[in-house]
Scaffold this active site. Structure first.
Site, mmCIF file in Angstrom:
data_model
loop_
_atom_site.group_PDB
_atom_site.id
_atom_site.type_symbol
_atom_site.label_atom_id
_atom_site.label_comp_id
_atom_site.label_asym_id
_atom_site.label_seq_id
_atom_site.Cartn_x
_atom_site.Cartn_y
_atom_site.Cartn_z
ATOM 1 N N GLY A 44 0.781 -1.243 0.000
ATOM 2 C CA GLY A 44 0.000 0.000 0.000
ATOM 3 C C GLY A 44 0.805 1.280 0.000
ATOM 4 N N ASP A 103 -5.171 2.098 10.625
ATOM 5 C CA ASP A 103 -6.601 1.833 10.791
ATOM 6 C C ASP A 103 -6.811 1.300 12.215
ATOM 7 O OD1 ASP A 103 -9.269 1.488 9.914
ATOM 8 O OD2 ASP A 103 -8.891 -0.532 9.203
ATOM 9 N N PHE A 152 -13.914 3.509 3.636
ATOM 10 C CA PHE A 152 -12.894 2.710 2.953
ATOM 11 C C PHE A 152 -12.394 3.452 1.732
ATOM 12 C CE2 PHE A 152 -10.858 -0.684 0.663
ATOM 13 C CZ PHE A 152 -10.155 -1.315 1.688
ATOM 14 N N ARG A 165 -5.091 0.514 -6.905
ATOM 15 C CA ARG A 165 -3.837 1.106 -6.422
ATOM 16 C C ARG A 165 -3.334 2.179 -7.379
ATOM 17 N NH1 ARG A 165 -1.944 -2.066 -2.148
ATOM 18 N NH2 ARG A 165 -2.241 -4.310 -2.331
HETATM 19 P P1 IMP Z 1 -4.786 -2.111 10.547
HETATM 20 O O1 IMP Z 1 -3.949 -3.285 10.946
HETATM 21 O O2 IMP Z 1 -6.246 -2.332 10.849
HETATM 22 O O3 IMP Z 1 -4.294 -0.780 11.083
HETATM 23 O O4 IMP Z 1 -4.788 -2.083 8.979
HETATM 24 C C1 IMP Z 1 -3.810 -1.503 8.258
HETATM 25 C C2 IMP Z 1 -3.862 -2.003 6.849
HETATM 26 O O5 IMP Z 1 -5.204 -2.260 6.424
HETATM 27 C C3 IMP Z 1 -3.345 -0.936 5.913
HETATM 28 O O6 IMP Z 1 -1.959 -1.045 5.743
HETATM 29 C C4 IMP Z 1 -4.116 -1.222 4.660
HETATM 30 O O7 IMP Z 1 -3.457 -2.208 3.903
HETATM 31 C C5 IMP Z 1 -5.431 -1.779 5.132
HETATM 32 N N1 IMP Z 1 -6.483 -0.741 5.164
HETATM 33 C C6 IMP Z 1 -7.088 -0.219 6.248
HETATM 34 N N2 IMP Z 1 -8.010 0.701 5.904
HETATM 35 C C7 IMP Z 1 -7.968 0.771 4.550
HETATM 36 C C8 IMP Z 1 -8.683 1.575 3.581
HETATM 37 O O8 IMP Z 1 -9.545 2.410 3.876
HETATM 38 N N3 IMP Z 1 -8.340 1.340 2.293
HETATM 39 C C9 IMP Z 1 -7.401 0.444 1.891
HETATM 40 N N4 IMP Z 1 -6.713 -0.305 2.763
HETATM 41 C C10 IMP Z 1 -6.997 -0.139 4.082
HETATM 42 MG MG MG Z 2 -1.228 -1.986 3.641
#
Ligand code: IMP
Ligand code: MG
Length: 180
Positions: A44, A103, A152, A165
Site C-alpha cells: 500500500g 486503521d 474505505f 492502487r
Molecule cells: P490495521 O492493521 O487495521 O491498522 O490495517 C492496516 C492495513 O489495512 C493498511 O496497511 C491497509 O493495507 C489496510 N487498510 C485499512 N483501511 C484501509 C482503507 O480504507 N483502504 C485500503 N486499505 C486499508
Molecule cells: Mg497496507
C-alpha cells in the site's frame, strides 16, 4: 473507467503532493545532520514511499517489507504475518516506517514491536492516512499526512482486493463495490 466505483475524491494529486512536501520538510528538520532509513510496508505504501523519498533532501537508504493481515475484506483480521522481511540490518540506524494507512493499528503495533527488537538507533512512524476512529491498538504516530473519517478509501497505492492502487488520487470506494 475506475472512476465509476468512486463515491468521492478526498485528496487530489496536487493535495497529495503538497502534503508529501510538507512531511519531507518536517523530516529534514527532525533528522538534520543524520542519515535515515525509510522502510516501506508493501504494498500500500509504494507510491507514497516513492514520492516521499524523492522529496527528502537527506542521506537516506530504503528497504521494503510486506505483512499480511489475513483477509481480502475491508478490515484486518487481527493476525499479522511477515510475508517479506527486510534485506538490510537496521541495528543502530534511524528508521522511519512508511505506511499507507493506520486503521485498527493491529498491523503496525505488531510490526513496530518486531523492528524494535532489532535495536535500531531510533524508530518513528510515518503514515499517509490515519483513521483514528477505528483504532483498537494504540500506536505512536510521528508523521501523518491526513486524518480521515471511517470510510474505505482507495488509490495512490491503497487497494481494495488488489485493485485501484493505480488511481492517482485518493477516493472513497462506493460501498456497493464491496457489498457494504
Ligand atoms: P490495521 O492493521 O487495521 O491498522 O490495517 C492496516 C492495513 O489495512 C493498511 O496497511 C491497509 O493495507 C489496510 N487498510 C485499512 N483501511 C484501509 C482503507 O480504507 N483502504 C485500503 N486499505 C486499508
Ligand atoms: Mg497496507
Amino acid at each position: 473507467m475506475l472512476e465509476k466505483d468512486i463515491q468521492e475524491v478526498l485528496f487530489t494529486p496536487e493535495q497529495l503532493n503538497a502534503r508529501v512536501q510538507e512531511i519531507a520538510r518536517e523530516i529534514e528538520r527532525d533528522y538534520a545532520g543524520q542519515e535515515i532509513m525509510l522502510i516501506s510496508v508493501l504494498r500500500g505504501s509504494f507510491i507514497f514511499m516513492a514520492d516521499l523519498c524523492r522529496a527528502i533532501d537527506l542521506p537516506c537508504t530504503l528497504d521494503f517489507m510486506a505483512v499480511s493481515s489475513y483477509g481480502k475484506g475491508t478490515s484486518s483480521s487481527g493476525q499479522v504475518q511477515i510475508t517479506k522481511d527486510l534485506s538490510e540490518d537496521i541495528s543502530g540506524r534511524h528508521i522511519i516506517v512508511v505506511e499507507d494507512i493506520l486503521d485498527s493499528g493491529t498491523t503496525l503495533s505488531y510490526l513496530l514491536k518486531i523492528l524494535e527488537h532489532r535495536h535500531p538507533a531510533s524508530i518513528r512512524l510515518c503514515t499517509l492516512l490515519d483513521k483514528p476512529e477505528r483504532r483498537v491498538k494504540p500506536v505512536k504516530l510521528h508523521y501523518c499526512g491526513f486524518t480521515i473519517p471511517d470510510a474505505f478509501v482507495v488509490g495512490y497505492g491503497l487497494d481494495y482486493s488488489e485493485r485501484y492502487r493505480n488511481l492517482p488520487y485518493i477516493g472513497i470506494l462506493k460501498p456497493a463495490v464491496y457489498g457494504g
